[in-house]
Write a protein that holds these residues in place. Structure first.
Motif, PDB file in Angstrom:
ATOM      1  N   ALA A 178      -8.846 -36.428 -20.440  1.00  0.00           N
ATOM      2  CA  ALA A 178     -10.676 -36.072 -19.718  1.00  0.00           C
ATOM      3  C   ALA A 178      -9.841 -35.213 -19.563  1.00  0.00           C
ATOM      4  CB  ALA A 178     -10.809 -37.347 -19.409  1.00  0.00           C
ATOM      5  N   VAL A 179     -10.893 -33.996 -20.215  1.00  0.00           N
ATOM      6  CA  VAL A 179     -11.178 -32.451 -18.994  1.00  0.00           C
ATOM      7  C   VAL A 179     -12.276 -32.830 -17.932  1.00  0.00           C
ATOM      8  CG1 VAL A 179     -11.730 -30.189 -18.548  1.00  0.00           C
ATOM      9  CG2 VAL A 179      -9.311 -30.679 -20.234  1.00  0.00           C
ATOM     10  N   ILE A 180     -12.511 -32.627 -16.573  1.00  0.00           N
ATOM     11  CA  ILE A 180     -13.584 -33.446 -15.845  1.00  0.00           C
ATOM     12  C   ILE A 180     -13.829 -31.462 -14.796  1.00  0.00           C
ATOM     13  CG2 ILE A 180     -14.622 -33.623 -13.915  1.00  0.00           C
ATOM     14  CD1 ILE A 180     -12.818 -36.514 -14.491  1.00  0.00           C
ATOM     15  N   THR A 181     -14.716 -30.846 -15.816  1.00  0.00           N
ATOM     16  CA  THR A 181     -14.763 -29.475 -14.731  1.00  0.00           C
ATOM     17  C   THR A 181     -15.788 -30.330 -13.380  1.00  0.00           C
ATOM     18  OG1 THR A 181     -16.847 -29.479 -16.064  1.00  0.00           O
ATOM     19  CG2 THR A 181     -15.396 -28.428 -16.888  1.00  0.00           C
ATOM     20  N   GLY A 182     -15.724 -29.239 -12.115  1.00  0.00           N
ATOM     21  CA  GLY A 182     -15.742 -29.580 -11.205  1.00  0.00           C
ATOM     22  C   GLY A 182     -15.989 -31.409 -10.622  1.00  0.00           C
ATOM     23  N   GLY A 183     -14.066 -31.060 -10.938  1.00  0.00           N
ATOM     24  CA  GLY A 183     -14.082 -32.305 -10.258  1.00  0.00           C
ATOM     25  C   GLY A 183     -13.344 -32.806  -9.485  1.00  0.00           C
ATOM     26  N   GLY A 184     -13.814 -31.894  -8.148  1.00  0.00           N
ATOM     27  CA  GLY A 184     -13.535 -31.635  -6.661  1.00  0.00           C
ATOM     28  C   GLY A 184     -12.975 -32.243  -6.057  1.00  0.00           C
ATOM     29  N   SER A 185     -15.421 -32.932  -6.482  1.00  0.00           N
ATOM     30  CA  SER A 185     -16.421 -33.553  -5.319  1.00  0.00           C
ATOM     31  C   SER A 185     -17.101 -34.345  -6.154  1.00  0.00           C
ATOM     32  CB  SER A 185     -16.643 -32.603  -4.215  1.00  0.00           C
ATOM     33  OG  SER A 185     -17.171 -32.157  -4.797  1.00  0.00           O
ATOM     34  N   ALA A 228      -4.633 -27.370 -20.475  1.00  0.00           N
ATOM     35  CA  ALA A 228      -4.813 -28.802 -20.691  1.00  0.00           C
ATOM     36  C   ALA A 228      -4.581 -29.494 -21.315  1.00  0.00           C
ATOM     37  CB  ALA A 228      -6.421 -29.067 -20.434  1.00  0.00           C
ATOM     38  N   LYS A 229      -4.649 -28.461 -22.944  1.00  0.00           N
ATOM     39  CA  LYS A 229      -4.587 -29.548 -24.571  1.00  0.00           C
ATOM     40  C   LYS A 229      -2.545 -29.002 -24.425  1.00  0.00           C
ATOM     41  CE  LYS A 229      -4.118 -28.342 -29.306  1.00  0.00           C
ATOM     42  NZ  LYS A 229      -3.342 -27.552 -29.421  1.00  0.00           N
ATOM     43  N   ASP A 230      -1.931 -27.958 -23.220  1.00  0.00           N
ATOM     44  CA  ASP A 230      -0.510 -27.964 -22.881  1.00  0.00           C
ATOM     45  C   ASP A 230      -0.215 -29.778 -22.958  1.00  0.00           C
ATOM     46  OD1 ASP A 230      -0.443 -26.207 -24.731  1.00  0.00           O
ATOM     47  OD2 ASP A 230      -0.188 -24.547 -23.126  1.00  0.00           O
ATOM     48  N   ILE A 231      -0.205 -30.002 -21.819  1.00  0.00           N
ATOM     49  CA  ILE A 231      -0.396 -31.776 -21.141  1.00  0.00           C
ATOM     50  C   ILE A 231      -0.266 -32.370 -21.914  1.00  0.00           C
ATOM     51  CG2 ILE A 231      -1.142 -33.436 -19.978  1.00  0.00           C
ATOM     52  CD1 ILE A 231      -2.075 -30.777 -18.061  1.00  0.00           C
ATOM     53  N   ALA A 232      -0.409 -33.027 -23.111  1.00  0.00           N
ATOM     54  CA  ALA A 232      -0.597 -34.023 -24.061  1.00  0.00           C
ATOM     55  C   ALA A 232      -0.843 -33.681 -25.814  1.00  0.00           C
ATOM     56  CB  ALA A 232      -1.307 -35.163 -23.252  1.00  0.00           C
ATOM     57  N   GLY A 233      -1.408 -32.125 -25.815  1.00  0.00           N
ATOM     58  CA  GLY A 233      -1.316 -32.246 -26.635  1.00  0.00           C
ATOM     59  C   GLY A 233      -2.456 -32.170 -27.391  1.00  0.00           C
ATOM     60  N   ARG A 234      -3.385 -32.559 -26.888  1.00  0.00           N
ATOM     61  CA  ARG A 234      -5.161 -33.273 -27.483  1.00  0.00           C
ATOM     62  C   ARG A 234      -6.434 -32.959 -25.524  1.00  0.00           C
ATOM     63  NH1 ARG A 234      -5.245 -36.375 -30.757  1.00  0.00           N
ATOM     64  NH2 ARG A 234      -7.363 -37.498 -30.436  1.00  0.00           N
ATOM     65  N   VAL A 235      -7.296 -32.811 -26.427  1.00  0.00           N
ATOM     66  CA  VAL A 235      -8.565 -33.478 -25.020  1.00  0.00           C
ATOM     67  C   VAL A 235      -9.408 -34.057 -26.103  1.00  0.00           C
ATOM     68  CG1 VAL A 235     -10.141 -32.038 -23.735  1.00  0.00           C
ATOM     69  CG2 VAL A 235      -8.200 -30.868 -24.313  1.00  0.00           C
ATOM     70  N   ASP A 236      -9.419 -35.237 -25.785  1.00  0.00           N
ATOM     71  CA  ASP A 236     -10.696 -36.298 -26.364  1.00  0.00           C
ATOM     72  C   ASP A 236     -11.581 -36.735 -25.645  1.00  0.00           C
ATOM     73  OD1 ASP A 236      -8.594 -37.330 -28.267  1.00  0.00           O
ATOM     74  OD2 ASP A 236      -7.533 -37.405 -25.775  1.00  0.00           O
ATOM     75  N   VAL A 237     -12.001 -35.813 -24.509  1.00  0.00           N
ATOM     76  CA  VAL A 237     -13.102 -36.421 -23.190  1.00  0.00           C
ATOM     77  C   VAL A 237     -13.181 -34.594 -22.648  1.00  0.00           C
ATOM     78  CG1 VAL A 237     -14.308 -37.087 -22.152  1.00  0.00           C
ATOM     79  CG2 VAL A 237     -13.155 -38.831 -23.587  1.00  0.00           C
ATOM     80  N   LEU A 238     -14.563 -34.809 -22.711  1.00  0.00           N
ATOM     81  CA  LEU A 238     -14.859 -33.153 -21.743  1.00  0.00           C
ATOM     82  C   LEU A 238     -16.238 -33.513 -21.090  1.00  0.00           C
ATOM     83  CD1 LEU A 238     -14.675 -30.217 -20.135  1.00  0.00           C
ATOM     84  CD2 LEU A 238     -16.293 -30.413 -22.309  1.00  0.00           C
ATOM     85  N   LEU A 239     -16.125 -33.804 -19.297  1.00  0.00           N
ATOM     86  CA  LEU A 239     -17.500 -34.143 -18.778  1.00  0.00           C
ATOM     87  C   LEU A 239     -17.160 -32.772 -18.411  1.00  0.00           C
ATOM     88  CD1 LEU A 239     -19.132 -36.560 -17.548  1.00  0.00           C
ATOM     89  CD2 LEU A 239     -17.610 -35.985 -15.248  1.00  0.00           C
ATOM     90  N   ASN A 240     -18.144 -32.404 -18.764  1.00  0.00           N
ATOM     91  CA  ASN A 240     -19.513 -30.627 -18.303  1.00  0.00           C
ATOM     92  C   ASN A 240     -19.974 -30.449 -17.592  1.00  0.00           C
ATOM     93  OD1 ASN A 240     -18.860 -27.929 -19.180  1.00  0.00           O
ATOM     94  ND2 ASN A 240     -19.978 -28.152 -21.060  1.00  0.00           N
ATOM     95  N   ASN A 241     -19.240 -30.405 -16.073  1.00  0.00           N
ATOM     96  CA  ASN A 241     -20.242 -31.128 -15.114  1.00  0.00           C
ATOM     97  C   ASN A 241     -19.849 -30.053 -13.811  1.00  0.00           C
ATOM     98  OD1 ASN A 241     -20.912 -32.985 -12.806  1.00  0.00           O
ATOM     99  ND2 ASN A 241     -18.826 -32.816 -11.908  1.00  0.00           N
ATOM    100  N   ALA A 242     -18.946 -28.724 -13.916  1.00  0.00           N
ATOM    101  CA  ALA A 242     -19.470 -28.319 -13.060  1.00  0.00           C
ATOM    102  C   ALA A 242     -20.539 -27.512 -12.934  1.00  0.00           C
ATOM    103  CB  ALA A 242     -18.327 -27.053 -13.080  1.00  0.00           C
ATOM    104  N   GLY A 243     -21.203 -27.419 -11.508  1.00  0.00           N
ATOM    105  CA  GLY A 243     -22.392 -26.621 -11.460  1.00  0.00           C
ATOM    106  C   GLY A 243     -22.971 -26.093 -10.396  1.00  0.00           C
ATOM    107  N   GLY A 244     -23.918 -26.029  -9.981  1.00  0.00           N
ATOM    108  CA  GLY A 244     -24.232 -25.773  -8.771  1.00  0.00           C
ATOM    109  C   GLY A 244     -26.182 -26.148  -8.429  1.00  0.00           C
ATOM    110  N   PRO A 245     -26.856 -25.969  -7.457  1.00  0.00           N
ATOM    111  CA  PRO A 245     -27.998 -26.171  -6.778  1.00  0.00           C
ATOM    112  C   PRO A 245     -29.116 -24.661  -7.620  1.00  0.00           C
ATOM    113  CG  PRO A 245     -26.920 -26.292  -5.465  1.00  0.00           C
ATOM    114  CD  PRO A 245     -25.948 -26.128  -5.864  1.00  0.00           C
ATOM    115  N   GLY A 246     -28.503 -23.706  -7.638  1.00  0.00           N
ATOM    116  CA  GLY A 246     -29.495 -22.593  -7.777  1.00  0.00           C
ATOM    117  C   GLY A 246     -30.745 -22.446  -6.840  1.00  0.00           C
ATOM    118  N   PRO A 247     -30.872 -21.645  -6.547  1.00  0.00           N
ATOM    119  CA  PRO A 247     -31.877 -20.985  -5.339  1.00  0.00           C
ATOM    120  C   PRO A 247     -32.849 -22.057  -5.018  1.00  0.00           C
ATOM    121  CG  PRO A 247     -32.412 -19.589  -7.293  1.00  0.00           C
ATOM    122  CD  PRO A 247     -31.476 -20.119  -7.635  1.00  0.00           C
ATOM    123  N   ILE A 248     -33.756 -22.050  -4.772  1.00  0.00           N
ATOM    124  CA  ILE A 248     -34.373 -22.949  -3.725  1.00  0.00           C
ATOM    125  C   ILE A 248     -35.749 -22.115  -3.126  1.00  0.00           C
ATOM    126  CG2 ILE A 248     -35.498 -24.689  -2.269  1.00  0.00           C
ATOM    127  CD1 ILE A 248     -32.377 -25.926  -2.745  1.00  0.00           C
TER     128      ILE A 248
END
Length: 258
Positions: free
Chosen positions: A13-20, A76-96
């Motif tokens: 599984a790949v999770i973008t924005g995965g640090g917090s 990511a693919k090199d780690i185990a030869g595949r990617v089964d899940v993507l959580l497309n999570n990276a993002g920001g709140p933008g201007p308010i």
């Protein structure tokens, strides 16, 4: 013995924005379900901490940079030869700010991260998963992906667009066995929401606590914030075979804000 459909054993599984926040919480949920988890984001230090905690991998990647995204998926693919899940999570709140006054440079920056960056990730995941003939993509939209919200036009536009892309890709990739769904969290507790409240309090000239009650907690049926790990468990549903017949779907995780 039939395998537990909620497990992700043997899956990558790949999770973008995965640090917090939601990304970090979901990394823990996926790892506990047996997945090999790769967390990505712009800052390597928090990613390495999460990866160490879950026995996963950390790859620095700015999703708004297409070369970065391509390199990340190759690693990511090199780690185990595949990617089964993507959580497309990276993002920001933008201007308010109201539409009439919003800084368009900030508006475009938000779209480049939340939407263009998401598309860069979707392109690479679609290529890998199509070749495999399997996979689950989860796009992180928002309640603001189905209803407009004052002062948040960039974020709203990006999250509405992700719902449309989710439905489009579900039709495109269904024939090759790849599922694409979207999560729509409501107000999730944590540092990101704290920053938004502080900005709104400044912009509106009133206490953050009042804004919190009126707009986020009192309007929810459960009268509380969503916890990041609750979004992570909803992501696990879409990532796993619990949802094996579900694609092109969108799910609210919002403590009942309807």
């Amino acid at each position: 013995m039939t395998q537990d459909p909620s497990r992700l054993d043997g899956k990558v599984a790949v999770i973008t924005g995965g640090g917090s926040g939601i990304g970090e919480a979901t990394a823990h949920v996926f790892a506990q379900a047996g997945a090999t988890v790769i967390v990505t984001g712009r800052r390597i230090e928090p990613l390495e901490k999460v990866a160490k905690d879950i026995g996963g991998h950390a790859i620095a990647c700015d999703v708004s940079n297409q070369d970065d995204v391509r390199a990340m998926f190759t690693k990511a693919k090199d780690i185990a030869g595949r990617v089964d899940v993507l959580l497309n999570n990276a993002g920001g709140p933008g201007p308010i700010a109201p539409v009439a006054e919003v800084d368009m440079n900030e508006w475009i920056t938000c779209m480049n991260i939340n939407l263009v960056g998401a598309m860069y990730c979707l392109q690479e995941a679609a290529k890998i998963m199509t070749a495999q003939g399997s996979g689950s993509i989860i796009n992180m939209s928002s309640l603001m992906g189905i209803q407009g919200y004052p002062m948040r036009s960039a974020y709203v536009a990006s999250k509405f667009a992700l719902i449309g892309i989710t439905e489009t890709m579900a039709r495109e990739l269904g024939p090759v066995g790849v599922r694409v769904n979207a999560l729509m969290p409501g107000a999730v507790s944590g540092a990101n929401m704290d920053r938004i409240l502080a900005k709104r309090a400044e912009a509106e000239g009133r206490p953050a606590a009042d804004i919190e009650r009126e707009n986020y907690t009192d309007v929810a049926a459960l009268k509380r914030w969503v916890a990041p790990e609750e979004v992570g468990r909803a992501a696990l549903y879409y990532a796993s075979d619990l949802s094996s017949a579900i694609t092109g779907d969108k799910m609210k995780v919002d403590c009942g804000r309807f």
